[in-house]
Write a protein that holds these residues in place. Structure first.
Motif, PDB file in Angstrom:
ATOM      1  N   UNK A 160      46.651  43.689  51.414  1.00 16.78           N
ATOM      2  CA  UNK A 160      46.078  44.740  51.121  1.00 16.78           C
ATOM      3  C   UNK A 160      44.852  44.607  50.109  1.00 16.78           C
ATOM      4  N   UNK A 161      44.743  43.591  49.606  1.00 13.40           N
ATOM      5  CA  UNK A 161      43.571  43.303  48.314  1.00 13.40           C
ATOM      6  C   UNK A 161      42.480  43.041  49.171  1.00 13.40           C
ATOM      7  N   UNK A 162      41.452  43.902  48.532  1.00  9.70           N
ATOM      8  CA  UNK A 162      40.088  43.540  48.965  1.00  9.70           C
ATOM      9  C   UNK A 162      39.375  41.943  48.367  1.00  9.70           C
ATOM     10  N   UNK A 163      38.391  41.397  48.850  1.00 11.53           N
ATOM     11  CA  UNK A 163      37.799  40.500  48.173  1.00 11.53           C
ATOM     12  C   UNK A 163      37.319  40.715  46.826  1.00 11.53           C
ATOM     13  N   UNK A 164      37.003  41.885  46.525  1.00  9.38           N
ATOM     14  CA  UNK A 164      36.404  42.575  45.155  1.00  9.38           C
ATOM     15  C   UNK A 164      37.677  42.482  44.285  1.00  9.38           C
ATOM     16  N   UNK A 165      38.699  43.075  44.818  1.00  7.79           N
ATOM     17  CA  UNK A 165      40.018  42.988  44.049  1.00  7.79           C
ATOM     18  C   UNK A 165      40.639  41.783  43.514  1.00  7.79           C
ATOM     19  N   UNK A 171      38.958  38.855  43.458  1.00  2.42           N
ATOM     20  CA  UNK A 171      37.959  38.282  42.667  1.00  2.42           C
ATOM     21  C   UNK A 171      38.090  38.879  41.107  1.00  2.42           C
ATOM     22  N   UNK A 172      38.575  40.065  40.792  1.00  4.93           N
ATOM     23  CA  UNK A 172      38.829  40.658  39.628  1.00  4.93           C
ATOM     24  C   UNK A 172      40.266  39.951  39.024  1.00  4.93           C
ATOM     25  N   UNK A 173      41.224  39.542  39.918  1.00  2.00           N
ATOM     26  CA  UNK A 173      42.406  39.186  39.061  1.00  2.00           C
ATOM     27  C   UNK A 173      42.599  37.890  39.403  1.00  2.00           C
ATOM     28  N   UNK A 174      41.948  37.129  40.231  1.00  2.00           N
ATOM     29  CA  UNK A 174      42.572  35.823  40.425  1.00  2.00           C
ATOM     30  C   UNK A 174      42.668  34.687  39.368  1.00  2.00           C
ATOM     31  N   UNK A 180      45.199  35.754  36.591  1.00  2.00           N
ATOM     32  CA  UNK A 180      46.489  35.637  37.450  1.00  2.00           C
ATOM     33  C   UNK A 180      46.973  34.028  37.544  1.00  2.00           C
ATOM     34  N   UNK A 181      45.946  33.360  38.068  1.00  2.00           N
ATOM     35  CA  UNK A 181      46.216  31.660  37.954  1.00  2.00           C
ATOM     36  C   UNK A 181      46.461  31.118  36.771  1.00  2.00           C
ATOM     37  N   UNK A 182      45.747  31.594  35.797  1.00  2.00           N
ATOM     38  CA  UNK A 182      46.032  31.083  34.218  1.00  2.00           C
ATOM     39  C   UNK A 182      47.269  31.411  33.955  1.00  2.00           C
ATOM     40  N   UNK A 183      47.498  32.645  34.166  1.00  2.00           N
ATOM     41  CA  UNK A 183      48.858  33.220  33.677  1.00  2.00           C
ATOM     42  C   UNK A 183      50.283  32.363  34.424  1.00  2.00           C
ATOM     43  N   UNK A 184      50.004  32.237  35.768  1.00  2.00           N
ATOM     44  CA  UNK A 184      50.871  31.552  36.591  1.00  2.00           C
ATOM     45  C   UNK A 184      50.963  29.950  36.093  1.00  2.00           C
ATOM     46  N   UNK A 185      49.836  29.438  35.766  1.00  2.00           N
ATOM     47  CA  UNK A 185      49.860  28.069  35.337  1.00  2.00           C
ATOM     48  C   UNK A 185      50.637  27.689  34.013  1.00  2.00           C
ATOM     49  N   UNK A 186      50.449  28.801  33.224  1.00  2.00           N
ATOM     50  CA  UNK A 186      50.847  28.544  31.851  1.00  2.00           C
ATOM     51  C   UNK A 186      52.507  28.604  31.761  1.00  2.00           C
ATOM     52  N   UNK A 187      52.896  29.862  32.738  1.00  2.00           N
ATOM     53  CA  UNK A 187      54.460  29.982  32.809  1.00  2.00           C
ATOM     54  C   UNK A 187      55.004  28.681  33.608  1.00  2.00           C
ATOM     55  N   UNK A 188      54.110  28.399  34.620  1.00  2.00           N
ATOM     56  CA  UNK A 188      54.938  27.201  35.358  1.00  2.00           C
ATOM     57  C   UNK A 188      54.889  25.871  34.361  1.00  2.00           C
TER      58      UNK A 188
END
Length: 133
Positions: free
Chosen positions: A97-102, A104-107, A110-118
């Protein structure tokens, strides 16, 4: 009237205020006398004012604290399992469902958060495996 418990615990962020419940008065009203403040994190029990807690008071408070810690631990696990569900929903949203703009806003966040968690999960797993062996 239903028998009320002898103690009432008003939950606060780090513990509770403990009240002794009294219904044995002339007006037959419920009176709640604050007897202590407790801190779940450090186990501290502070009597209110000049009050001296009885052994029964302390036993009831300590039993409540033990039960409260169990409840909070269960809630922590439940919160994490909800987060796993939410991550799955985020994955589905990003894929379908996500648009390219959405995206771009969260990637990056979210990637840093997931990296930290991992990183934390991998380190903790390694520590558990090392301590077992």
């Amino acid at each position: 009237m239903t028998d009320l418990p002898e103690y009432y615990f008003r939950v606060k962020e780090n513990g509770a205020t403990v009240f002794r419940v009294d219904t044995e008065n002339r007006q037959r009203r419920i009176e709640m006398d604050p007897i202590a403040n407790i801190n779940i994190r450090n186990g501290e029990i502070k009597p209110q004012g000049d009050r001296v807690l009885t052994e029964e008071d302390r036993a009831e408070i300590e039993a409540w604290m033990a039960h409260r810690r169990e409840v909070l631990a269960q809630r922590d696990v439940d919160d994490i399992l909800r987060a796993v569900d939410h991550l799955n929903l985020v994955t589905q949203w990003a894929q379908s469902k996500a648009t390219d703009a959405q995206l771009e806003e969260i990637t990056d966040t979210l990637l840093l958060t997931m990296h930290d968690l991992r990183s934390v999960l991998v380190r903790k797993k390694a520590e558990r495996l090392t301590s077992e062996g």
